[in-house]
Enzyme design. Sequence first.
Site, mmCIF file in Angstrom:
data_model
loop_
_atom_site.group_PDB
_atom_site.id
_atom_site.type_symbol
_atom_site.label_atom_id
_atom_site.label_comp_id
_atom_site.label_asym_id
_atom_site.label_seq_id
_atom_site.Cartn_x
_atom_site.Cartn_y
_atom_site.Cartn_z
ATOM 1 N N TYR A 116 -20.299 3.935 1.408
ATOM 2 C CA TYR A 116 -19.444 3.482 2.409
ATOM 3 C C TYR A 116 -19.961 2.065 2.797
ATOM 4 O O TYR A 116 -21.232 1.861 3.183
ATOM 5 C CB TYR A 116 -18.933 4.237 3.535
ATOM 6 C CG TYR A 116 -18.004 5.161 3.195
ATOM 7 C CD1 TYR A 116 -16.793 5.094 3.245
ATOM 8 C CD2 TYR A 116 -18.372 6.476 2.702
ATOM 9 C CE1 TYR A 116 -15.699 6.275 2.798
ATOM 10 C CE2 TYR A 116 -17.558 7.485 2.338
ATOM 11 C CZ TYR A 116 -16.369 7.265 2.458
ATOM 12 O OH TYR A 116 -15.400 8.107 2.004
ATOM 13 N N TYR B 131 -19.402 11.557 -4.044
ATOM 14 C CA TYR B 131 -20.752 11.322 -3.248
ATOM 15 C C TYR B 131 -21.246 12.466 -2.597
ATOM 16 O O TYR B 131 -20.450 13.421 -2.388
ATOM 17 C CB TYR B 131 -20.520 10.249 -2.210
ATOM 18 C CG TYR B 131 -19.710 10.515 -1.054
ATOM 19 C CD1 TYR B 131 -19.872 11.243 0.103
ATOM 20 C CD2 TYR B 131 -18.425 9.900 -1.025
ATOM 21 C CE1 TYR B 131 -19.207 11.392 1.134
ATOM 22 C CE2 TYR B 131 -17.576 9.968 -0.087
ATOM 23 C CZ TYR B 131 -17.884 10.843 1.149
ATOM 24 O OH TYR B 131 -17.057 10.987 2.140
ATOM 25 N N ARG C 5 -18.567 15.772 -2.489
ATOM 26 C CA ARG C 5 -17.012 15.538 -2.459
ATOM 27 C C ARG C 5 -16.495 14.797 -3.514
ATOM 28 O O ARG C 5 -17.057 13.804 -4.207
ATOM 29 C CB ARG C 5 -17.017 14.782 -0.980
ATOM 30 C CG ARG C 5 -17.376 15.067 0.327
ATOM 31 C CD ARG C 5 -16.609 15.143 1.422
ATOM 32 N NE ARG C 5 -15.245 15.611 0.998
ATOM 33 C CZ ARG C 5 -14.049 14.936 1.498
ATOM 34 N NH1 ARG C 5 -14.041 14.025 2.130
ATOM 35 N NH2 ARG C 5 -13.008 15.594 1.221
ATOM 36 N N HIS D 209 -12.162 10.250 -3.126
ATOM 37 C CA HIS D 209 -11.013 10.262 -2.063
ATOM 38 C C HIS D 209 -10.989 8.823 -1.371
ATOM 39 O O HIS D 209 -11.808 8.233 -1.434
ATOM 40 C CB HIS D 209 -11.056 11.513 -1.302
ATOM 41 C CG HIS D 209 -12.577 11.370 -0.502
ATOM 42 N ND1 HIS D 209 -13.787 11.797 -0.813
ATOM 43 C CD2 HIS D 209 -12.629 10.824 0.724
ATOM 44 C CE1 HIS D 209 -14.536 11.326 0.078
ATOM 45 N NE2 HIS D 209 -13.994 10.984 1.343
ATOM 46 N N HIS E 182 -9.275 7.390 2.428
ATOM 47 C CA HIS E 182 -9.054 7.785 3.701
ATOM 48 C C HIS E 182 -7.704 6.911 4.122
ATOM 49 O O HIS E 182 -7.907 5.861 3.918
ATOM 50 C CB HIS E 182 -10.168 7.591 4.659
ATOM 51 C CG HIS E 182 -11.278 8.377 4.415
ATOM 52 N ND1 HIS E 182 -11.709 9.605 5.151
ATOM 53 C CD2 HIS E 182 -12.552 8.460 3.642
ATOM 54 C CE1 HIS E 182 -12.834 10.083 4.797
ATOM 55 N NE2 HIS E 182 -13.189 9.361 3.697
HETATM 56 FE FE LIG Z 1 -15.055 9.963 2.613
#
Ligand SMILES: [Fe+2]
Length: 232
Positions: free
Chosen positions: A103, A142, A152, A155, A157
């Site tokens: 991120y 990740y 995960r 995806h 957000h």
């Molecule tokens: Fe996330």
Amino acid sequence: MSWIVEPRDPRTQSEGVVAGYAHTARRWPSQPLVARPHGAGELSGPAQLERRLPPSPADLAGRGANRALGQLIHLRARVVDEDGAPVPGALVEIWHCNSAGRYLHPNDSSDSPPDPNFRGNARLVAGDSGLVELRTIKPAAYAVPDTDGWWRPPHIHFSVWGRVWLSRLVTQMFFPGDPLNESDAILNAVRDPEARARCIARFVPTVPGPENALVYEYQLVVRGRKAAPRMP
Ligand SMILES: [Fe+2]
């Protein structure tokens, strides 16, 4: 437009605190919610929200020498109410990790490499048809920091602001066909399989061309029985 919103089935919403994922315990209420009357404080909203939170370019991928690494995708998300009617003017904030799973945020402690060309987040306003469109790259899966290697699935957000203070939804969208969807603790905290299926975008085949991005469509239902589950 209906004036009575039918109550939700709790199975269509997230259980909230996910065992083994410590962050969720800090993001969900630890006490049952208390119903309170809706007064002016709840049913008013921020004036001139677009001026205070100005929209950003609808492009996280960049171009040419400044193009982010990864598969180019074109995301079409439509913000709708419980009747499928568009919610024009909704302020939609979108963020996701880069194509290596990192991120654009100082709290990301993973050792996945940053991508200087990836913008990381966008703020868009839904048009008359409730649509927001974003050109970006497909996020990677990740491994969640501070866990024993839980991966995960890819995806995206979303945070959606409506016209009043109470109109806020934070959720996640998933990609069709990813094997990690089956075991993701956040997605599977939603017990109803049809509600989980509604969290997964639809892949739309496209005609090859110079900007042949992979197109994904997503219906972002903000209230009612089919409302998107709240996800951290
Ligand atoms: Fe996330």
